[in-house]
Design a protein around this motif. Structure first.
Motif, mmCIF file in Angstrom:
data_model
loop_
_atom_site.group_PDB
_atom_site.id
_atom_site.type_symbol
_atom_site.label_atom_id
_atom_site.label_comp_id
_atom_site.label_asym_id
_atom_site.label_seq_id
_atom_site.Cartn_x
_atom_site.Cartn_y
_atom_site.Cartn_z
ATOM 1 N N LEU A 2 0.838 -1.192 0.000
ATOM 2 C CA LEU A 2 0.000 0.000 0.000
ATOM 3 C C LEU A 2 0.876 1.246 0.000
ATOM 4 O O LEU A 2 1.991 1.235 0.523
ATOM 5 N N ASP A 3 0.350 2.329 -0.579
ATOM 6 C CA ASP A 3 1.080 3.580 -0.466
ATOM 7 C C ASP A 3 0.743 4.219 0.881
ATOM 8 O O ASP A 3 -0.022 3.666 1.682
ATOM 9 N N ARG A 4 1.304 5.370 1.160
ATOM 10 C CA ARG A 4 1.135 5.976 2.472
ATOM 11 C C ARG A 4 -0.295 6.425 2.736
ATOM 12 O O ARG A 4 -0.672 6.677 3.880
ATOM 13 N N ASP A 5 -1.104 6.542 1.677
ATOM 14 C CA ASP A 5 -2.504 6.931 1.833
ATOM 15 C C ASP A 5 -3.443 5.735 1.919
ATOM 16 O O ASP A 5 -4.658 5.905 2.011
ATOM 17 N N GLY A 6 -2.892 4.528 1.844
ATOM 18 C CA GLY A 6 -3.705 3.331 1.971
ATOM 19 C C GLY A 6 -4.261 2.791 0.671
ATOM 20 O O GLY A 6 -5.179 1.954 0.694
ATOM 21 N N TYR A 7 -3.693 3.211 -0.468
ATOM 22 C CA TYR A 7 -4.159 2.720 -1.763
ATOM 23 C C TYR A 7 -3.171 1.702 -2.334
ATOM 24 O O TYR A 7 -1.953 1.907 -2.269
ATOM 25 N N ARG A 8 -3.711 0.650 -2.880
ATOM 26 C CA ARG A 8 -2.870 -0.377 -3.486
ATOM 27 C C ARG A 8 -2.618 -0.057 -4.949
ATOM 28 O O ARG A 8 -3.568 0.098 -5.727
ATOM 29 N N PRO A 9 -1.364 0.056 -5.394
ATOM 30 C CA PRO A 9 -1.074 0.307 -6.807
ATOM 31 C C PRO A 9 -1.516 -0.884 -7.651
ATOM 32 O O PRO A 9 -1.240 -2.045 -7.312
ATOM 33 N N SER A 10 -2.177 -0.611 -8.750
ATOM 34 C CA SER A 10 -2.659 -1.682 -9.606
ATOM 35 C C SER A 10 -2.803 -1.174 -11.036
ATOM 36 O O SER A 10 -2.613 0.013 -11.317
ATOM 37 N N ILE A 11 -3.142 -2.093 -11.921
ATOM 38 C CA ILE A 11 -3.356 -1.746 -13.332
ATOM 39 C C ILE A 11 -4.723 -2.274 -13.760
ATOM 40 O O ILE A 11 -5.276 -3.182 -13.133
ATOM 41 N N ALA A 12 -5.264 -1.694 -14.814
ATOM 42 C CA ALA A 12 -6.477 -2.187 -15.454
ATOM 43 C C ALA A 12 -6.241 -2.193 -16.957
ATOM 44 O O ALA A 12 -5.466 -1.387 -17.480
ATOM 45 N N ILE A 13 -6.894 -3.114 -17.657
ATOM 46 C CA ILE A 13 -6.603 -3.352 -19.065
ATOM 47 C C ILE A 13 -7.880 -3.309 -19.901
ATOM 48 O O ILE A 13 -8.830 -4.039 -19.622
ATOM 49 N N VAL A 14 -7.879 -2.463 -20.919
ATOM 50 C CA VAL A 14 -8.956 -2.433 -21.904
ATOM 51 C C VAL A 14 -8.398 -3.031 -23.193
ATOM 52 O O VAL A 14 -7.453 -2.491 -23.774
ATOM 53 N N GLU A 87 -8.337 -8.715 7.221
ATOM 54 C CA GLU A 87 -6.915 -8.467 7.514
ATOM 55 C C GLU A 87 -6.403 -7.153 6.929
ATOM 56 O O GLU A 87 -5.333 -6.681 7.304
ATOM 57 N N TRP A 88 -7.173 -6.550 5.996
ATOM 58 C CA TRP A 88 -6.757 -5.298 5.379
ATOM 59 C C TRP A 88 -7.404 -4.077 6.041
ATOM 60 O O TRP A 88 -7.009 -2.950 5.783
ATOM 61 N N ARG A 89 -8.407 -4.307 6.880
ATOM 62 C CA ARG A 89 -9.139 -3.184 7.461
ATOM 63 C C ARG A 89 -8.252 -2.373 8.389
ATOM 64 O O ARG A 89 -7.419 -2.904 9.114
ATOM 65 N N GLY A 90 -8.460 -1.063 8.347
ATOM 66 C CA GLY A 90 -7.656 -0.161 9.166
ATOM 67 C C GLY A 90 -6.589 0.552 8.375
ATOM 68 O O GLY A 90 -6.281 1.719 8.629
ATOM 69 N N ASN A 91 -6.005 -0.138 7.381
ATOM 70 C CA ASN A 91 -4.951 0.450 6.560
ATOM 71 C C ASN A 91 -5.379 0.635 5.108
ATOM 72 O O ASN A 91 -5.011 1.616 4.476
ATOM 73 N N TYR A 92 -6.133 -0.314 4.595
ATOM 74 C CA TYR A 92 -6.496 -0.316 3.187
ATOM 75 C C TYR A 92 -7.692 0.603 2.914
ATOM 76 O O TYR A 92 -8.713 0.516 3.592
ATOM 77 N N ARG A 93 -7.562 1.477 1.905
ATOM 78 C CA ARG A 93 -8.656 2.372 1.516
ATOM 79 C C ARG A 93 -9.233 2.033 0.152
ATOM 80 O O ARG A 93 -10.406 2.268 -0.097
ATOM 81 N N GLY A 94 -8.387 1.524 -0.742
ATOM 82 C CA GLY A 94 -8.865 1.227 -2.083
ATOM 83 C C GLY A 94 -7.695 0.991 -3.022
ATOM 84 O O GLY A 94 -6.617 0.582 -2.599
ATOM 85 N N GLN A 95 -7.898 1.269 -4.292
ATOM 86 C CA GLN A 95 -6.861 1.050 -5.291
ATOM 87 C C GLN A 95 -6.611 2.320 -6.096
ATOM 88 O O GLN A 95 -7.507 3.129 -6.307
ATOM 89 N N LYS A 96 -5.369 2.461 -6.521
ATOM 90 C CA LYS A 96 -5.020 3.484 -7.503
ATOM 91 C C LYS A 96 -4.492 2.745 -8.719
ATOM 92 O O LYS A 96 -3.683 1.828 -8.597
ATOM 93 N N GLN A 97 -4.989 3.132 -9.895
ATOM 94 C CA GLN A 97 -4.747 2.345 -11.088
ATOM 95 C C GLN A 97 -4.159 3.151 -12.239
ATOM 96 O O GLN A 97 -4.500 4.316 -12.431
ATOM 97 N N ILE A 98 -3.280 2.487 -12.983
ATOM 98 C CA ILE A 98 -2.887 2.932 -14.315
ATOM 99 C C ILE A 98 -3.655 2.053 -15.294
ATOM 100 O O ILE A 98 -3.647 0.824 -15.189
#
Length: 225
Positions: A2-14, A87-98
């Motif tokens: 996770l980044d410092r804001d609680g977002y997991r870096p990820s990708i999405a594909i079209v 197990e992710w609650r408290g730190n995880y907020r969501g995802q940030k995607q490219i």
């Protein structure tokens, strides 16, 4: 990761075919549809993660696609608490995607939804570029809308076009050196959100054979159970 804001870096594909229709996947045992996506592993570049997820979720290799473009910045969505794994609650907020837009240059028969032991999709179809957002889980809809609007201009760009403003990525070469894992699932699964499966009606479960692709027709894969 996770980044410092609680977002997991990820990708999405079209993935767009030559008629500018896009791959539209039905989540395993659910009634929601989405594009392929997945987390970026530590020390992994976004483009490397994109090719890995492309193989894991859709069964395609770099030679089956060309990169048309990608979003300039991260697109974020917040996951409601009830959808987050305990197990992710408290730190995880969501995802940030490219987001990546790919041109599919293979055949429909190259697509394989059963490359790993835990597939993401159990059906797919080609859909018009403007996919129905009401089929997407609600908290992802704004990101889908933003990403599709930003990427649409790349659909009609000729091959070998110049760099767009701001250094946005245009078509790149394939990556023949990239290989899939030796065993399915070796790269792990997306740990971002725990989506509860919906019931599947008996008729859809009984359709075991692959169907010939048409514009609106679903492609079902055999149930491995």
């Amino acid at each position: 990761m996770l980044d410092r804001d609680g977002y997991r870096p990820s990708i999405a594909i079209v993935i767009a075919n030559t008629r500018n229709q896009v791959f539209w996947g039905k989540r395993l045992r659910e009634h929601s549809w989405q594009f392929p996506q997945g987390g970026i592993d530590p020390e992994e570049a976004p483009e490397e993660a994109m090719y890995r997820e492309l193989w894991e979720e859709v069964g395609l290799f770099p030679q089956h696609v060309r990169i048309l473009g990608r979003t300039r910045d991260w697109l974020r969505y917040h996951v409601p608490k009830q959808w987050i794994r305990r197990e992710w609650r408290g730190n995880y907020r969501g995802q940030k995607q490219i987001w990546y837009l790919l041109r599919f240059v293979g055949r429909d028969s190259d697509i394989n939804l059963r490359m790993t032991e835990k597939p993401e999709f159990d059906a797919w179809r080609w859909h018009d570029y403007q996919v129905p957002l009401d089929a997407v889980i609600e908290f992802k809809r704004d990101v889908y809308k933003s990403a599709l609007q930003e990427l649409e201009r790349f659909l009609h760009r000729r091959r070998g076009g110049k760099q767009g403003s701001g250094g946005r990525h245009q078509e790149s070469g394939n990556h023949p050196g990239l290989r899939p894992p030796l065993q399915g699932g070796e790269w792990g699964q997306d740990a971002g959100a725990d989506f509860k499966p919906a019931r599947i009606d008996q008729e859809s479960e009984s359709r075991q054979t692959a169907l010939v692709v048409t514009t609106r027709q679903e492609i079902l894969v055999p149930d491995s159970r």
